[in-house]
Design a protein around this motif. Sequence first.
Motif, short mmCIF file in Angstrom:
data_model
loop_
_atom_site.label_atom_id
_atom_site.label_comp_id
_atom_site.label_asym_id
_atom_site.label_seq_id
_atom_site.Cartn_x
_atom_site.Cartn_y
_atom_site.Cartn_z
N PHE A 290 29.68 -37.91 -17.32
CA PHE A 290 30.79 -37.83 -18.29
C PHE A 290 32.02 -38.50 -17.71
N ARG A 291 32.64 -39.30 -18.52
CA ARG A 291 33.93 -39.89 -18.18
C ARG A 291 34.78 -39.83 -19.43
N GLY A 292 35.84 -39.04 -19.37
CA GLY A 292 36.70 -38.88 -20.55
C GLY A 292 37.65 -37.72 -20.38
N PHE A 293 38.16 -37.25 -21.49
CA PHE A 293 39.16 -36.19 -21.48
C PHE A 293 38.51 -34.83 -21.60
N GLY A 294 39.13 -33.84 -20.95
CA GLY A 294 38.64 -32.48 -21.01
C GLY A 294 39.76 -31.50 -20.69
N CYS A 295 39.40 -30.24 -20.68
CA CYS A 295 40.35 -29.16 -20.41
C CYS A 295 40.36 -28.83 -18.92
N SER A 296 41.53 -28.58 -18.39
CA SER A 296 41.67 -28.24 -16.98
C SER A 296 41.18 -26.83 -16.66
N GLU A 297 40.99 -25.99 -17.68
CA GLU A 297 40.66 -24.58 -17.43
C GLU A 297 39.27 -24.15 -17.87
N CYS A 298 38.52 -25.02 -18.55
CA CYS A 298 37.19 -24.64 -19.02
C CYS A 298 36.31 -25.87 -19.13
N GLY A 299 35.14 -25.72 -19.71
CA GLY A 299 34.18 -26.81 -19.82
C GLY A 299 34.33 -27.68 -21.05
N TRP A 300 35.38 -27.49 -21.84
CA TRP A 300 35.55 -28.32 -23.04
C TRP A 300 35.74 -29.78 -22.67
N ARG A 301 35.03 -30.65 -23.40
CA ARG A 301 35.14 -32.10 -23.21
C ARG A 301 35.34 -32.74 -24.58
N PHE A 302 36.20 -33.72 -24.64
CA PHE A 302 36.44 -34.43 -25.90
C PHE A 302 35.35 -35.47 -26.11
N GLY A 303 34.69 -35.37 -27.24
CA GLY A 303 33.70 -36.36 -27.63
C GLY A 303 34.09 -36.90 -28.99
N ALA A 304 34.63 -38.08 -29.03
CA ALA A 304 35.06 -38.66 -30.31
C ALA A 304 33.87 -38.69 -31.26
N SER A 305 34.05 -38.13 -32.45
CA SER A 305 32.97 -38.03 -33.41
C SER A 305 32.71 -39.35 -34.14
N ALA A 306 33.68 -40.24 -34.12
CA ALA A 306 33.53 -41.53 -34.80
C ALA A 306 34.49 -42.53 -34.16
N VAL A 307 34.28 -43.78 -34.46
CA VAL A 307 35.20 -44.81 -33.99
C VAL A 307 36.53 -44.62 -34.71
N ALA A 308 37.60 -44.65 -33.97
CA ALA A 308 38.93 -44.47 -34.57
C ALA A 308 39.22 -45.62 -35.53
N ALA A 309 39.61 -45.26 -36.75
CA ALA A 309 39.91 -46.28 -37.77
C ALA A 309 41.35 -46.76 -37.61
N GLY A 310 41.58 -47.93 -38.10
CA GLY A 310 42.94 -48.47 -38.08
C GLY A 310 42.92 -49.96 -38.33
N GLU A 311 44.07 -50.47 -38.70
CA GLU A 311 44.19 -51.90 -39.01
C GLU A 311 44.61 -52.71 -37.79
N SER A 312 45.00 -52.03 -36.74
CA SER A 312 45.39 -52.72 -35.50
C SER A 312 44.94 -51.86 -34.33
N LEU A 313 44.92 -52.47 -33.16
CA LEU A 313 44.54 -51.72 -31.96
C LEU A 313 45.51 -50.55 -31.74
N ALA A 314 46.79 -50.78 -31.96
CA ALA A 314 47.79 -49.72 -31.77
C ALA A 314 47.53 -48.56 -32.73
#
Length: 64
Positions: free
Chosen positions: A13-37
């Motif tokens: 795993f490489r990504g974001f998570g919680c400092s106090e438990c085992g929660w890890r962020f798993g993006a459910s879909a590709v982030a939508a948007g009209e620009s990279l920003a």
Amino acid sequence: MTRKLVWIEQERFRGFGCSECGWRFGASAVAAGESLAEMMRNFESQRDKEFASHVCGDHAEGGT
């Protein structure tokens, strides 16, 4: 307990998570948007909402 959103680098795993438990962020879909920003803002918004709403007690693994 003051939990923080932290960057985690582990063998499987490489990504974001919680400092106090085992929660890890798993993006459910590709982030939508009209620009990279806009895509980055949407990704960060989704990550931050999921982090704020998670319950540490539901994620047994210890912090980082």
